[in-house]
Write an enzyme that holds these catalytic residues in place. Structure first.
Site, PDB file in Angstrom:
ATOM      1  N   GLY A 144       0.808  -1.202   0.000  1.00 38.55           N
ATOM      2  CA  GLY A 144       0.000   0.000   0.000  1.00 38.55           C
ATOM      3  C   GLY A 144       0.844   1.257   0.000  1.00 38.55           C
ATOM      4  O   GLY A 144       1.925   1.294  -0.601  1.00 38.55           O
ATOM      5  N   HIS A 145       0.360   2.287   0.706  1.00 34.01           N
ATOM      6  CA  HIS A 145       0.999   3.601   0.700  1.00 34.01           C
ATOM      7  C   HIS A 145       2.407   3.541   1.270  1.00 34.01           C
ATOM      8  O   HIS A 145       3.339   4.134   0.717  1.00 34.01           O
ATOM      9  CB  HIS A 145       0.128   4.558   1.515  1.00 34.01           C
ATOM     10  N   PHE A 146       2.570   2.840   2.388  1.00 36.07           N
ATOM     11  CA  PHE A 146       3.865   2.750   3.050  1.00 36.07           C
ATOM     12  C   PHE A 146       4.483   1.375   2.781  1.00 36.07           C
ATOM     13  O   PHE A 146       4.574   0.520   3.661  1.00 36.07           O
ATOM     14  CB  PHE A 146       3.726   3.018   4.545  1.00 36.07           C
TER      15      PHE A 146
END
Length: 286
Positions: A261-263
């Site tokens: 995901g984002h991180f």
């Protein structure tokens, strides 16, 4: 070993992390909301044997000073200015590579505009530069705050504990691999006086990045900077199409689609570190 330091830059005490040996190839790490340089805590020692690494906390995030938003403009222009002054103050200048994640994209692209001779290569990790890269999460901003309307759901929902936690967990196949220390630390910093207002002002200013997308895309086409794209496919903020779109401007770039995901550094650390080392050796190293 990573060192933790502060330096006076732009009238503020700016916190940064540094790892690796001076004289090694430089790599500047620019992260994004709602995190700080803490997001690079594991990548830095993983790469310290090959690179001289630096990660900076922006004003209003992490351990850098949080000036009063009533007297200090929280804009991406201003963040880039502080990062630039920090780099000059500690003599961390080009040539170097640039790792951009989320907010690090608009900050980093401004730095490239200021110092095109500094940056020889770039790593783009879920740092968007295309309209099709914005998920539906941005609709409230686009139709509300950016349009001067108040009919949309309040933007400050992005700062609530449930949302901050969701930013870390959305799109990650095994939530058990994501430490809750991440969002708990971010929420600690967001609980400081003026921190929420500072972040909301940055979200308001994010519209200026969209206005610059065409110019930044044109620069990519012109300069053909050597580029590694690492894209978490389940990012809550940025769509997979945002990663694919870079190939229009940079057909020779390497795109790695991450099951994350984002991180993505939270569950794809070893893969990302290996990709960076390999890319540098094969595409950048003199």
């Amino acid at each position: 070993m990573t060192s933790f330091r502060t330096v006076s830059a732009g009238g503020l005490e700016v916190f940064y992390r540094e790892a690796g040996k001076p004289g090694a190839p430089k790599l500047l790490l620019l992260g994004g909301f709602p995190a700080s340089s803490h997001q690079f805590r594991n990548l830095m020692p993983a790469l310290a044997g090959r690179f001289h690494l630096l990660a900076i906390d922006y004003p209003g995030s992490g351990n850098t000073e949080l000036p009063d938003p009533d007297g200090w403009e929280y804009t991406f222009d201003h963040l880039a200015e502080i990062v630039d002054e920090t780099l000059l103050a500690i003599d961390f200048t080009g040539p170097m590579g640039l790792y951009m994640q989320a907010h690090g994209g608009p900050v980093g692209n401004r730095l490239i505009s200021l110092h095109p001779d500094w940056f020889r290569w770039q790593i783009i990790q879920n740092a968007n530069l295309y309209e099709e890269g914005l998920t539906e999460l941005w609709d409230g901003l686009r139709n509300g705050l950016w349009a001067g309307r108040s009919t949309e759901p309040p933007v400050d929902v992005l700062l609530e504990p449930e949302t901050v936690r969701a930013i870390y967990l959305t799109g990650h196949p095994d939530p058990a691999k994501i430490s809750p220390d991440n969002w708990n630390l971010d929420l600690h910093f967001l609980a400081r006086p003026d921190a929420r207002k500072a972040q909301l002002e940055l979200f308001s200013d994010y519209r200026t990045n969209l206005a610059r997308y065409p110019a930044w895309q044109a620069r990519l086409r012109r300069d053909q900077l050597r580029t590694l794209i690492l894209w978490g496919q389940g990012d809550i903020f940025f769509t997979p199409a945002g990663g694919e779109a870079y190939l229009r401007e940079l057909p020779d770039a390497k795109l790695v689609r991450l099951d994350s995901g984002h991180f993505a550094l939270e569950d794809c650390l070893e893969q990302i570190a290996d990709e960076i080392r390999t890319f540098y050796d094969e595409s950048v190293k003199p």
